[in-house]
Enzyme design. Structure first.
Site, PDB file in Angstrom:
ATOM      1  N   LYS A 115      19.304  -2.378 -23.808  1.00  0.00           N
ATOM      2  CA  LYS A 115      19.026  -1.184 -23.005  1.00  0.00           C
ATOM      3  C   LYS A 115      19.937  -0.028 -23.391  1.00  0.00           C
ATOM      4  O   LYS A 115      19.545   1.132 -23.299  1.00  0.00           O
ATOM      5  CB  LYS A 115      19.136  -1.498 -21.513  1.00  0.00           C
ATOM      6  CG  LYS A 115      17.983  -2.339 -20.995  1.00  0.00           C
ATOM      7  CD  LYS A 115      17.983  -2.432 -19.486  1.00  0.00           C
ATOM      8  CE  LYS A 115      16.817  -3.288 -18.990  1.00  0.00           C
ATOM      9  NZ  LYS A 115      16.897  -3.543 -17.541  1.00  0.00           N
ATOM     10  N   LYS A 197       4.685 -10.985 -26.950  1.00  0.00           N
ATOM     11  CA  LYS A 197       4.445 -11.114 -25.514  1.00  0.00           C
ATOM     12  C   LYS A 197       3.770  -9.846 -24.971  1.00  0.00           C
ATOM     13  O   LYS A 197       4.115  -8.742 -25.377  1.00  0.00           O
ATOM     14  CB  LYS A 197       5.803 -11.307 -24.836  1.00  0.00           C
ATOM     15  CG  LYS A 197       5.743 -11.858 -23.448  1.00  0.00           C
ATOM     16  CD  LYS A 197       7.146 -12.120 -22.931  1.00  0.00           C
ATOM     17  CE  LYS A 197       7.241 -11.592 -21.518  1.00  0.00           C
ATOM     18  NZ  LYS A 197       8.576 -11.628 -20.958  1.00  0.00           N
ATOM     19  N   LYS A 200       4.792  -4.579 -20.314  1.00  0.00           N
ATOM     20  CA  LYS A 200       4.370  -3.387 -19.590  1.00  0.00           C
ATOM     21  C   LYS A 200       4.767  -2.127 -20.334  1.00  0.00           C
ATOM     22  O   LYS A 200       4.323  -1.044 -20.017  1.00  0.00           O
ATOM     23  CB  LYS A 200       4.883  -3.390 -18.141  1.00  0.00           C
ATOM     24  CG  LYS A 200       6.305  -3.807 -17.927  1.00  0.00           C
ATOM     25  CD  LYS A 200       6.553  -3.945 -16.421  1.00  0.00           C
ATOM     26  CE  LYS A 200       7.999  -4.343 -16.149  1.00  0.00           C
ATOM     27  NZ  LYS A 200       8.274  -4.550 -14.742  1.00  0.00           N
TER      28      LYS A 200
END
Ligand code: TRP
Length: 333
Positions: A115, A197, A200
């Site tokens: 992040k 995967k 979102k």
């Protein structure tokens, strides 16, 4: 709360739209577990602000997520469903645990590093402290088990370390939680890049099916799903990732096993197969979306759920916090 049952804790961040992968991996799990455990389910809005959020979106997503979980079958009568920021004990215990956590440990966290790279202009203290807040979440409720995605494994390990460290420094205070990681079979991959995967935040939103997608969007995405040139509907994730992913999705949404699905589609062309998968998904999403919309229109009900949830959560959390304060020498009156 039933004493004979073990305690389970999980939480989800109210960010973005959820995909059908989240539905299978997390929401259905929450529903299935609520009878067998004393469940505490939180909406982790305090974790969410560690990356910038638009306040109006955060508020809206919070209620949308709450309504979605209830629409999917999470029953506020059976479990404690609440919003993290409604229970001050999370921030309070987090502060205490900060003094039992080393900066080096936090700097080494994979998600913190990822992040930080992604939000290089906003590497804030909250982002670094994220795992400690998560440890506080879990430890406040003396949770025995914590079902999470595999990406949360490192966070769970650090929560266990912090619990053990505190218990060793004082006396047994926290339950050391066990992580329960999502089953491999429940993994849903991207429709356009089926070796990855479904996410979102994928680069191409056409590879992800969102729980908020209407029938047209669902059908369009499945029509475009990547398969292979072998023209055989067979479950073989290694060599046929696209077709295998579609079979997994179909089996979950149609409530069948993968073997049943294989049989059902034996000899069928890919085009027809993809339509059938899309329809199974759209048929399941439509009533969920309708129920979510109905709940969202009843704000008094949702507020009532949150109020009751926060009161129930705070009762347990405050008991743990009081114990901690006593042990570390905070003078009590
Ligand atoms: N970090 C978790 C996620 O993004 C959400 C979360 C916050 C959580 N607190 C938690 C999960 C406590 C389990 C237990 O998925």
């Amino acid at each position: 709360m039933e004493e004979s049952k073990k305690t389970l804790y999980s939480a989800v961040q109210p960010t973005n739209c959820l995909t059908i992968g989240n539905y299978i991996g997390a929401i259905k799990n929450w529903v299935n577990l609520q009878n067998d455990y004393n469940c505490f389910y939180a909406i982790a809005n305090m974790h969410a602000i560690t990356v910038r959020q638009n306040p109006a979106d955060l508020r809206r997503n919070t209620l949308a997520l709450l309504a979605l979980y209830i629409a999917c079958g999470v029953d506020p009568e059976k479990c404690t469903l609440y919003l993290q920021s409604h229970v001050p004990a999370h921030a309070e215990l987090c502060w205490v645990l900060n003094s039992y956590t080393y900066v080096g440990e936090m700097e080494r966290m994979t998600q913190f590093k990822d992040k930080s790279a992604k939000h290089a202009d906003n590497i804030n203290m909250g982002l670094m402290d994220y795992p400690v807040l998560m440890a506080a979440d879990i430890l406040l409720y003396r949770a025995d088990v914590v079902p999470v995605g595999l990406d949360q494994r490192q966070h769970l390990e650090i929560a266990r370390d912090i619990a053990q460290r505190f218990n060793n420094a004082y006396s047994p205070t926290f339950t050391v939680p066990e992580g329960v990681y999502m089953k491999v079979g429940a993994k849903i991959n991207d429709l356009l890049d089926p070796t990855k995967k479904m996410s979102k935040s994928a680069e191409n939103a056409n590879g992800s099916v969102f729980l908020s997608d209407d029938r047209d969007a669902v059908m369009r995405k499945f029509k475009r799903a990547v398969t292979d040139s072998d023209a055989q509907i067979k479950y073989d994730p290694e060599n046929k990732p696209g077709v295998s992913n579609l079979l997994t999705i179909y089996s979950v949404f149609a409530g069948k096993t993968v073997e049943q699905a294989e049989k059902e589609f034996a000899g069928v062309g890919y085009g027809e197969f993809k339509l059938a998968v899309g329809e199974a998904v759209a048929d399941r999403l439509a009533p969920l979306q309708a129920e979510q919309a109905r709940l969202l229109a009843d704000k008094a009900y949702l507020d009532g759920v949150l109020k009751k949830g926060a009161e129930s959560a705070a009762r347990t959390a405050n008991r743990t916090l009081a114990k901690v304060y006593k042990k570390i020498g905070f003078y009590q009156i």
